[in-house]
Design an enzyme around this catalytic site. Structure first.
Site: not given
Ligand code: AP5
Length: 210
Positions: A16, A89, A123, A156, A167
């Site tokens: 994402k 979410r 990552r 991270r 997660r």
């Molecule tokens: P990446 O692009 O970083 O993936 P992502 O989907 O953004 O993953 P996140 O871990 O950031 O998502 P998340 O939803 O768990 O975390 P968030 O920060 O929102 O890609 C991942 C890896 O794969 C990278 O190394 C990249 O290079 C690689 N990659 C990407 N595409 C690729 C491809 N096509 N091929 C190969 N490799 C690839 O949330 C963190 C925490 O915050 C949550 O756990 C929660 O506690 C809190 N939080 C955030 N938002 C909310 C909400 N709305 N409500 C409640 N709590 C929330």
């Protein structure tokens, strides 16, 4: 492009953040990542950051009222459109979002649990500019340094295996129901996240132009 208010759904590690940064840059949209906003609050040790940290470190969701309050003003701001990454979410968050603004599209990036674990374990993120790398699938040229700004790369806190697994389970229970939520409203477009970054971007770009 007529689609200017969209959200990216998908499990942790689906890509994402990677895709949202590129789509925002290509189309002049604001990139609103609730994860990035929360991590910034944690670094600045704000009251929200101190509360959120425990939930984030365990891989649990931060409570809905805090998240909805945090995102409200930011969504109202960008006149040129936005791409949401990590919000909504929960169904409660999706209903709150619908009261703030109408989305044009919700794109679900699908990825298996095994690939999620592989990608997140390897990552790395730039401390300076936030660029996302992967040691297996897209490493930096110089180990440990960002190609764009030469700042240090870090792992991270929530990219440890036990936290990644929680997660993913939280995603399945709390966030996956949004796929049907948006399908029922005629707003869902599904994308296979297992291809290369370029292939996924091409699929999303096609959806945005259609
Ligand atoms: P990446 O692009 O970083 O993936 P992502 O989907 O953004 O993953 P996140 O871990 O950031 O998502 P998340 O939803 O768990 O975390 P968030 O920060 O929102 O890609 C991942 C890896 O794969 C990278 O190394 C990249 O290079 C690689 N990659 C990407 N595409 C690729 C491809 N096509 N091929 C190969 N490799 C690839 O949330 C963190 C925490 O915050 C949550 O756990 C929660 O506690 C809190 N939080 C955030 N938002 C909310 C909400 N709305 N409500 C409640 N709590 C929330």
């Amino acid at each position: 492009m007529s689609i200017r208010r969209l959200t990216l759904l998908g499990p942790p590690g689906a890509g994402k953040g990677t895709q949202a940064k590129m789509i925002a840059a290509q189309n002049g949209l604001s990139h609103l990542s609730t994860g990035d906003i929360l991590r910034d609050e944690v670094v600045r040790t704000t009251r929200l950051g101190l509360t959120a940290k425990g939930y984030m470190d365990r891989g649990d969701l931060v409570p809905d009222p805090l998240i909805i309050e945090m995102i409200k003003g930011r969504i109202a701001g960008p006149a040129d459109g936005f791409i949401l990454d990590g919000f909504p979410r929960t169904v409660t968050q999706a209903e709150a979002l619908a009261e703030i603004t109408a989305l044009d599209l919700a794109i679900n990036i699908d990825l298996s649990r095994e690939t999620v674990i592989d990608r997140l374990s390897s990552r790395r993120v730039c401390r300076g500019c936030g660029r996302i790398y992967n040691l297996l699938f897209g490493p930096p040229t110089d180990a440990g340094r960002c190609d764009a700004c030469n700042d240090e790369l870090f792992q991270r806190d929530d990219d440890k295996r036990a936290v990644i697994e929680n997660r993913y389970d939280v995603y399945t229970k709390m966030t996956a129901p949004l796929i049907d939520f948006y399908r029922q409203r005629g707003l869902l477009h599904e994308v296979d996240g297992s291809g290369s970054t370029e292939a996924v971007l091409a699929e999303i770009t096609t959806a945005l132009l259609s």
